[in-house]
Design a protein around this motif. Structure first.
Motif, PDB file in Angstrom:
ATOM      1  N   THR A  91       1.009   4.914   1.281  1.00 30.36           N
ATOM      2  CA  THR A  91       0.539   5.562   2.380  1.00 30.36           C
ATOM      3  C   THR A  91       1.133   6.993   2.490  1.00 30.36           C
ATOM      4  OG1 THR A  91      -0.261   5.724   4.526  1.00 30.36           O
ATOM      5  CG2 THR A  91       2.058   4.708   4.146  1.00 30.36           C
ATOM      6  N   HIS A 113       2.873  -5.655   3.198  1.00 25.83           N
ATOM      7  CA  HIS A 113       2.225  -6.722   3.906  1.00 25.83           C
ATOM      8  C   HIS A 113       2.654  -8.317   3.391  1.00 25.83           C
ATOM      9  CE1 HIS A 113      -0.055  -4.651   7.079  1.00 25.83           C
ATOM     10  NE2 HIS A 113      -0.322  -3.821   6.168  1.00 25.83           N
ATOM     11  N   THR A 140     -10.559   7.848   1.528  1.00 24.00           N
ATOM     12  CA  THR A 140     -11.027   7.095   2.656  1.00 24.00           C
ATOM     13  C   THR A 140     -12.287   8.006   3.592  1.00 24.00           C
ATOM     14  OG1 THR A 140      -9.534   7.637   4.292  1.00 24.00           O
ATOM     15  CG2 THR A 140      -9.286   5.801   2.755  1.00 24.00           C
ATOM     16  N   TYR A 189       0.870  -0.962   0.037  1.00 23.48           N
ATOM     17  CA  TYR A 189       0.048  -0.089   0.106  1.00 23.48           C
ATOM     18  C   TYR A 189       0.946   1.215  -0.020  1.00 23.48           C
ATOM     19  CZ  TYR A 189      -4.241  -2.615   0.930  1.00 23.48           C
ATOM     20  OH  TYR A 189      -5.510  -3.514   0.914  1.00 23.48           O
ATOM     21  N   GLN A 240      -4.540   1.439  11.265  1.00 22.79           N
ATOM     22  CA  GLN A 240      -3.744   2.106  10.299  1.00 22.79           C
ATOM     23  C   GLN A 240      -3.351   1.105   9.108  1.00 22.79           C
ATOM     24  OE1 GLN A 240      -0.280   3.415  12.526  1.00 22.79           O
ATOM     25  NE2 GLN A 240      -1.366   5.254  12.972  1.00 22.79           N
ATOM     26  N   THR A 241      -2.840   1.515   7.971  1.00 18.36           N
ATOM     27  CA  THR A 241      -2.311   0.845   6.809  1.00 18.36           C
ATOM     28  C   THR A 241      -1.286  -0.008   7.387  1.00 18.36           C
ATOM     29  OG1 THR A 241      -2.875   2.688   5.415  1.00 18.36           O
ATOM     30  CG2 THR A 241      -1.459   1.082   4.424  1.00 18.36           C
ATOM     31  N   GLU A 242      -0.316   0.266   8.300  1.00 15.17           N
ATOM     32  CA  GLU A 242       0.417  -0.474   8.861  1.00 15.17           C
ATOM     33  C   GLU A 242       0.233  -1.791   9.532  1.00 15.17           C
ATOM     34  OE1 GLU A 242       2.379   3.599   8.032  1.00 15.17           O
ATOM     35  OE2 GLU A 242       0.443   2.660   8.792  1.00 15.17           O
ATOM     36  N   TRP A 268      -8.072   1.453  -0.033  1.00 14.25           N
ATOM     37  CA  TRP A 268      -7.794   1.366   1.359  1.00 14.25           C
ATOM     38  C   TRP A 268      -7.589  -0.019   1.956  1.00 14.25           C
ATOM     39  CZ3 TRP A 268     -11.714   3.051   5.395  1.00 14.25           C
ATOM     40  CH2 TRP A 268     -11.347   3.467   6.545  1.00 14.25           C
ATOM     41  N   VAL A 269      -6.713  -0.131   2.831  1.00 11.40           N
ATOM     42  CA  VAL A 269      -6.494  -1.279   3.604  1.00 11.40           C
ATOM     43  C   VAL A 269      -7.706  -2.028   4.116  1.00 11.40           C
ATOM     44  CG1 VAL A 269      -5.928  -0.671   5.798  1.00 11.40           C
ATOM     45  CG2 VAL A 269      -4.990  -2.676   4.845  1.00 11.40           C
TER      46      VAL A 269
END
Length: 500
Positions: free
Chosen positions: A151, A163, A486, A149, A294-296, A196-197
Motif C-alpha cells: 500500500t 493480513h 482502484t 498487500y 482501508q487496506t489495513e 485491491w483488498v
C-alpha cells in the motif's frame, strides 16, 4: 465473462476440484510450502480465484498486485517480499524477465498463457490438466499470515500490510451481514481490480460466506457501455464499484438499459457526491450505499440495506470495529467535532485489522497511539452515529486559518455541467500560506477557448453553493487526473506538483 462472449461457470464443487489441483501444482511442481510467498499478478480472470483458494488450502501467503505494474514496481515487490514464486500472464512476462536476475528469492515463474510456452516459465494450463485432484488442506491458525498487500502512502516506498487467516477469512463469519448482506440467491459483481483488498472482500470471502455466486468480468478497461450491457444481460443482483464509475454511468442515456435483476448498488474507494447518488436513483430507481475502508482494516464503516441513507455519509461503524473520532491526543471527541477517524485496538485488537507493516516498525508505531489505530483520515460523527468523511489528514487545505476538505469543494464543482471530474489540492500562496487549487476535466461540449471566463464562472459557482472562503483561487484545466488502479484520485501527486 472474458469480454469477447466467452463464459466459464463453476459450481462450488468444481471450484474445489480445480483449486485442489492448483494446490498440488504449488506444493509439488513449484516446491512451495506453508509460509512461502507468491506474487500474484493476474487480471480479473478465473485463474486468480483458483490460485487464491489454493494458497489458502496450502498456507502459502498471497501477494495480490495489479496488472498495471511496471518492471520497476515488480522488482521492488519481489525484493521487498522475498517471494519465491510469481504468477502472471503473457502481457507482463517480458517485464518480469527483464528484472528476474536481480531478484534472488524468485525460484519459479508460472505463466497463465493463451499463446503457449515461454522459455524459463512453467505453463499453468498444462500443469493444471496433469495435476492430481486429491489434496489435504494444511492446518493453519487464526494468526498465521495469509495475504500481504503493498500500500502506498504520500511519502516513501509502498509498505507491506500483513493480513492473517482470521482477519480476512473469519471476519465475515462473525460479522455476518455487516456490509454486503447477501444471500445464497444473490449474484455479486464487484469491479475492483484484483490488486485491491476490495477484490478479496467483495469478490471472494464475503459473498462466499453467504453462499452467493460471484460474477467476474475481465474488464480490461472501464467501458460504460460494456458495464451497462452486462448489468442488463446477466442476473446480477448486487453491484459494487468505485465512485469514478458511477460518475461516468450517470452521464449515459440509461433509458435504453433495463436492469431486470439488479437490487443493490454499493460504492467504495472514495466518497461519492450526493448529486451522482440522486441522478442514479432518478434514472434507475436504485439507491447507492456507501462503504468506507482501508487496506489495513477492510470495511470500517458502511451503509447497510436496512439503514437510512444520509447522502454524503459513509454510514456507521462496521462489526466488529469500535470507530471513534479523536483529537491529536487521542481523546474521543463528541458528535459534530472534526478529528481523526480511529479504530480501538485495546484492550483487544479487533479481528479484521492487519497485524503489521512488515519490516516497517516505525510506520507501525506512527499509526497506533494510545488505545487506537489512526487511519490518517479526518471526519466527523453525528448524533446518530453516522460518520462523515472530510479528507486525508495530509489532504486538508489550511488557507488563512480556514480548514477546507477537498471533497466539499469537489462535490460543489461536480454539480456544474461543465465539470466531469475534479481534484482539489493545496497550492502555495505568499499571503495566505496556501489556497485551494482545482484541476478540472471538462464535460463534452465545453472547451477552454475562454479560460478566464470559465474559471470565473466556476469560482462564482462555488461561492454561491458553499462558504465563500472555500472557492478555488486557482483553476487548471486538464485532460485527465492521475488515479490509482482502484480509481482513487492521486491528490498527493497533484499537491506535490504544486509544492515542488
Amino acid at each position: 465473462m472474458n469480454g469477447r462472449g466467452g463464459e466459464i461457470r463453476w459450481s462450488f464443487e468444481e471450484l474445489g476440484f480445480q483449486s485442489r489441483k492448483v494446490a498440488n501444482i504449488l506444493t509439488g511442481r513449484c516446491g512451495l510450502c506453508k509460509g512461502d510467498r507468491i506474487l500474484l499478478i493476474l487480471p480479473r480472470i478465473p485463474e486468480w480465484w483458483l490460485v487464491a483458494t489454493a494458497c489458502i488450502r496450502t498456507g502459502i501467503v498471497i501477494i495480490p498486485t495489479t496488472s498495471q505494474l511496471t518492471a520497476k514496481d515488480i522488482e521492488y515487490r519481489l525484493q521487498a517480499s522475498g517471494a519465491k514464486c510469481l504468477i502472471t500472464t503473457d502481457a507482463l512476462a517480458p517485464a518480469v524477465d527483464s528484472i528476474a536476475p536481480n531478484c534472488n528469492s524468485l525460484r519459479t515463474k508460472l505463466l497463465v498463457s493463451s499463446e503457449g510456452k515461454r522459455e524459463g516459465w512453467l505453463n499453468f494450463g498444462e500443469l493444471l490438466r496433469e495435476a492430481p485432484a486429491n489434496h489435504t488442506c494444511v492446518k493453519t491458525k487464526m494468526h498465521d499470515p495469509m495475504m500481504i498487500y503493498f500500500t502506498s502512502g504520500t511519502t516513501g516506498a509502498p509498505k507491506m500490510v500483513e493480513h492473517t487467516q482470521g482477519s480476512l477469512g473469519f471476519r465475515p463469519i462473525i460479522g455476518k451481514r455487516y456490509w454486503l448482506d447477501a444471500t445464497p440467491s444473490d449474484i455479486v459483481w464487484n469491479t475492483a481490480d484484483t490488486g485491491w483488498v476490495m477484490a478479496v472482500l467483495g469478490s471472494f470471502f464475503d459473498p462466499w460466506v453467504f453462499g452467493s455466486c460471484v460474477f467476474i468480468h475481465r474488464l480490461s478497461q472501464l467501458d460504460t457501455t460494456t458495464i451497462l450491457s452486462t448489468l442488463s444481460q446477466f442476473p446480477v443482483t448486487i453491484f459494487v464499484s468505485a465512485p469514478t464509475l458511477f460518475r461516468l454511468l450517470v452521464k449515459e442515456d440509461l433509458t435504453s438499459y433495463k436492469f431486470m435483476s439488479l437490487q443493490y448498488c454499493m460504492s467504495g474507494g472514495e466518497l461519492l457526491n450526493s448529486e451522482v447518488m440522486e441522478q442514479w436513483k432518478n434514472k434507475t430507481g436504485l439507491n447507492i450505499y456507501e462503504i468506507y475502508g482501508q487496506t489495513e482494516a477492510g470495511i470500517i464503516c458502511a451503509v447497510s440495506k436496512k439503514m437510512k441513507i444520509k447522502p454524503g455519509s459513509m454510514g456507521k461503524a462496521a462489526i466488529p470495529y469500535d470507530v471513534q473520532i479523536v483529537d491529536q491526543d487521542v481523546n474521543i471527541l463528541s458528535p459534530g467535532k472534526e478529528g481523526e477517524i480511529a479504530i480501538r485496538v485495546k484492550p483487544e485488537r479487533p479481528l479484521g485489522l492487519f497485524t503489521q507493516y512488515i519490516d516497517a516498525p516505525q510506520k507501525m508505531a506512527m499509526t497506533e497511539r494510545g488505545d487506537f489505530f489512526l487511519t490518517g483520515d479526518r471526519g466527523v460523527m453525528d448524533e446518530d452515529g453516522y460518520f462523515w468523511f472530510i479528507g486525508r489528514a495530509d489532504d486538508i487545505i489550511n488557507s488563512s486559518g480556514y480548514r477546507i476538505g477537498p471533497f466539499e469543494v469537489e462535490s460543489v464543482l461536480l454539480k456544474h455541467p461543465a465539470v466531469t471530474e475534479v481534484a482539489a489540492v493545496s497550492s502555495p500562496d505568499p499571503i495566505r500560506g496556501e489556497v485551494v487549487k482545482v484541476f478540472v476535466v471538462l464535460s463534452m461540449g465545453y472547451s477552454t477557448q475562454d479560460k478566464e471566463k470559465l474559471t470565473l464562472e466556476l469560482q462564482e459557482h462555488v461561492k454561491k453553493m458553499t462558504a465563500p472562503y472555500k472557492y478555488p483561487r486557482k483553476v487548471e484545466f486538464v485532460q485527465q487526473l492521475p488515479k490509482t488502479n482502484t480509481g482513487k484520485i492521486r491528490r498527493n501527486e497533484l499537491r506535490d506538483q504544486e509544492w515542488g
